[in-house]
Design a protein around this motif. Structure first.
Motif, PDB file in Angstrom:
ATOM      1  N   GLY A 108      21.738 -45.616 -33.819  1.00  0.00           N
ATOM      2  CA  GLY A 108      22.219 -44.972 -32.603  1.00  0.00           C
ATOM      3  C   GLY A 108      22.892 -43.640 -32.879  1.00  0.00           C
ATOM      4  O   GLY A 108      23.346 -43.353 -33.986  1.00  0.00           O
ATOM      5  N   ARG A 109      22.944 -42.821 -31.843  1.00  0.00           N
ATOM      6  CA  ARG A 109      23.660 -41.553 -31.920  1.00  0.00           C
ATOM      7  C   ARG A 109      24.291 -41.279 -30.567  1.00  0.00           C
ATOM      8  O   ARG A 109      23.861 -41.809 -29.543  1.00  0.00           O
ATOM      9  CB  ARG A 109      22.729 -40.398 -32.305  1.00  0.00           C
ATOM     10  N   PHE A 110      25.321 -40.447 -30.561  1.00  0.00           N
ATOM     11  CA  PHE A 110      26.022 -40.090 -29.341  1.00  0.00           C
ATOM     12  C   PHE A 110      25.202 -39.022 -28.613  1.00  0.00           C
ATOM     13  O   PHE A 110      25.290 -37.840 -28.902  1.00  0.00           O
ATOM     14  CB  PHE A 110      27.411 -39.573 -29.677  1.00  0.00           C
ATOM     15  N   ASP A 148      21.523 -34.228 -28.082  1.00  0.00           N
ATOM     16  CA  ASP A 148      22.405 -34.792 -29.096  1.00  0.00           C
ATOM     17  C   ASP A 148      23.806 -34.273 -28.812  1.00  0.00           C
ATOM     18  O   ASP A 148      24.157 -33.153 -29.172  1.00  0.00           O
ATOM     19  CB  ASP A 148      21.944 -34.373 -30.493  1.00  0.00           C
ATOM     20  N   TRP A 149      24.621 -35.078 -28.125  1.00  0.00           N
ATOM     21  CA  TRP A 149      25.950 -34.624 -27.725  1.00  0.00           C
ATOM     22  C   TRP A 149      26.857 -34.421 -28.930  1.00  0.00           C
ATOM     23  O   TRP A 149      27.677 -33.503 -28.941  1.00  0.00           O
ATOM     24  CB  TRP A 149      26.585 -35.624 -26.768  1.00  0.00           C
ATOM     25  N   TRP A 150      26.719 -35.281 -29.921  1.00  0.00           N
ATOM     26  CA  TRP A 150      27.574 -35.170 -31.106  1.00  0.00           C
ATOM     27  C   TRP A 150      27.361 -33.823 -31.795  1.00  0.00           C
ATOM     28  O   TRP A 150      28.331 -33.131 -32.136  1.00  0.00           O
ATOM     29  CB  TRP A 150      27.286 -36.320 -32.063  1.00  0.00           C
ATOM     30  N   ALA A 151      26.122 -33.434 -31.969  1.00  0.00           N
ATOM     31  CA  ALA A 151      25.834 -32.139 -32.592  1.00  0.00           C
ATOM     32  C   ALA A 151      26.336 -30.997 -31.718  1.00  0.00           C
ATOM     33  O   ALA A 151      26.849 -29.986 -32.217  1.00  0.00           O
ATOM     34  CB  ALA A 151      24.337 -31.998 -32.844  1.00  0.00           C
ATOM     35  N   ALA A 166      30.766 -36.033 -23.834  1.00  0.00           N
ATOM     36  CA  ALA A 166      29.323 -35.983 -23.609  1.00  0.00           C
ATOM     37  C   ALA A 166      28.939 -34.750 -22.798  1.00  0.00           C
ATOM     38  O   ALA A 166      27.950 -34.057 -23.109  1.00  0.00           O
ATOM     39  CB  ALA A 166      28.862 -37.247 -22.895  1.00  0.00           C
ATOM     40  N   ALA A 167      29.714 -34.453 -21.745  1.00  0.00           N
ATOM     41  CA  ALA A 167      29.412 -33.294 -20.905  1.00  0.00           C
ATOM     42  C   ALA A 167      29.571 -31.987 -21.668  1.00  0.00           C
ATOM     43  O   ALA A 167      28.794 -31.040 -21.480  1.00  0.00           O
ATOM     44  CB  ALA A 167      30.324 -33.304 -19.678  1.00  0.00           C
ATOM     45  N   LEU A 168      30.561 -31.940 -22.560  1.00  0.00           N
ATOM     46  CA  LEU A 168      30.771 -30.733 -23.349  1.00  0.00           C
ATOM     47  C   LEU A 168      29.715 -30.609 -24.442  1.00  0.00           C
ATOM     48  O   LEU A 168      29.159 -29.531 -24.671  1.00  0.00           O
ATOM     49  CB  LEU A 168      32.170 -30.754 -23.956  1.00  0.00           C
ATOM     50  N   GLY A 169      29.440 -31.730 -25.128  1.00  0.00           N
ATOM     51  CA  GLY A 169      28.427 -31.701 -26.187  1.00  0.00           C
ATOM     52  C   GLY A 169      27.040 -31.410 -25.659  1.00  0.00           C
ATOM     53  O   GLY A 169      26.217 -30.796 -26.349  1.00  0.00           O
TER      54      GLY A 169
END
Length: 341
Positions: free
Chosen positions: A225-227, A233-236, A149-152
């Motif tokens: 839901g999304r991360f 948007d951490w996933w992206a 999450a922190a990186l995304g």
């Protein structure tokens, strides 16, 4: 009391020798989040007779319902002591309200979003200040998810980070009841009546977990839901991360299965990255489980040396380290006291 940091108030609350190791406890008060009462305790482990020499810094981040003892037992056994004895400058962080870190005023509302946006950047900056070398981050389970999450979210300064290793971490497993809105609404109404979930009562671990983290996870795994959170948007964002990456899964892990860990691995843009599944098929002694991948006699011999090998790499190319457990058994036995039964 004089602060141990020029960044924000930091108190050295304990400095002890634990056998051949030194143990320093720091209490950080970053003051960078909406809740000004947040304090985090970090344990630094090093060799007692090498206090003036610090190797590459490694930060270990525990998962849900856990604390520093996942990495470091009272008998100085665990991955933390192992890496300290191998010459690394080891830092073990306990998140808000876990272990030695006190519960902040709004503990009930703590979320991974808060850990990722406020706490991990402050921890990285402090460790880098104490040892100005790029740090290696290692996270297990929710700890690894928090790192992702922190990186995304691009909250971490990647120039301060040497590599990232995630163990049993994923965000893609399907929980079909969470795809049914009425069930989710009912669960949220019930859960909001409580401040925490008890790890001991649920037999998930020694610590409680804040309700904010639980409700956040329900949203991630929900129908739409999304991360990420309302802002990012951490996933992206992971598709932009180029840091060296080591992802480890376990064949016997029913909580965070290998295919889901692989999906998180694939989302990173890193060219220099390695994926490993701890299974009999890959030459390991067993199909490791979620905890056993890092805390077991087998992990001591078969997994810890692979982590050391990863950390010792120059990370200047995309070549993979040898992942044959049999190559590491002799070295592991020589460097680490045997685990007690």
């Amino acid at each position: 009391m004089q602060s141990s940091s020029k960044l924000f108030p930091v108190a050295l609350i304990s400095a002890e020798f634990r056998g051949d190791l030194s143990e320093d406890l720091y209490r950080l008060k970053p003051g960078n989040s909406p809740d000004s009462t947040v304090e985090l305790v970090a344990t630094r482990l090093g060799l007692a007779d090498h206090e003036q020499h610090r190797g590459a810094p490694v930060i270990l981040l525990h998962g849900s319902f856990s604390n520093r003892r996942f990495w470091y037992s009272p008998k100085c056994i665990g991955l933390g002591p192992y890496l300290a004895r191998a010459g690394f400058d080891v830092w073990i962080v306990e998140m808000r309200g876990h272990g030695l870190s006190p519960r902040n005023q709004r503990y009930k509302y703590n979320r991974v979003s808060d850990y990722a946006r406020y706490d991990l950047p402050a921890i990285t900056q402090f460790v880098y200040e104490q040892n100005p070398q790029p740090v290696h981050w290692l996270g297990h389970s929710l700890g690894g998810t928090t790192l992702a999450a922190a990186l995304g979210g691009r909250y971490l300064d990647e120039s301060m980070i040497a590599s990232v290793a995630l163990f049993g971490s994923q965000i893609s497993r399907n929980y079909w009841p969470l795809k049914i809105p009425p069930l989710v609404w009912g669960a949220k109404v019930l859960l909001k009546r409580f401040n925490v979930l008890s790890g001991s009562r649920l037999k998930r671990g020694p610590e409680d977990e804040s309700m904010g983290v639980i409700l956040e996870a329900l949203r991630w795994y929900g129908l739409f839901g999304r991360f990420g959170d309302a802002q990012d948007d951490w996933w992206a964002g992971l598709a932009q991360v180029q840091l060296p990456l080591f992802v480890v899964s376990a064949q016997g892990d029913e909580q965070d299965p290998p295919w889901a860990c692989q999906k998180l691995f694939d989302q990173f843009a890193s060219i220099n990255k390695t994926f490993l599944c701890l299974s009999k098929q890959q030459g390991f002694s067993s199909d490791f489980g979620h905890v056993e991948m890092l805390v077991s006699k087998a992990a001591q011999v078969e997994v810890w040396p692979l982590i050391e090998q990863w950390l010792n790499r120059g990370h200047s190319d995309a070549g993979e380290p040898s992942m044959r457990p049999e190559d590491n058994m002799v070295a592991a036995t020589a460097m680490q006291p045997k685990l007690s039964t």
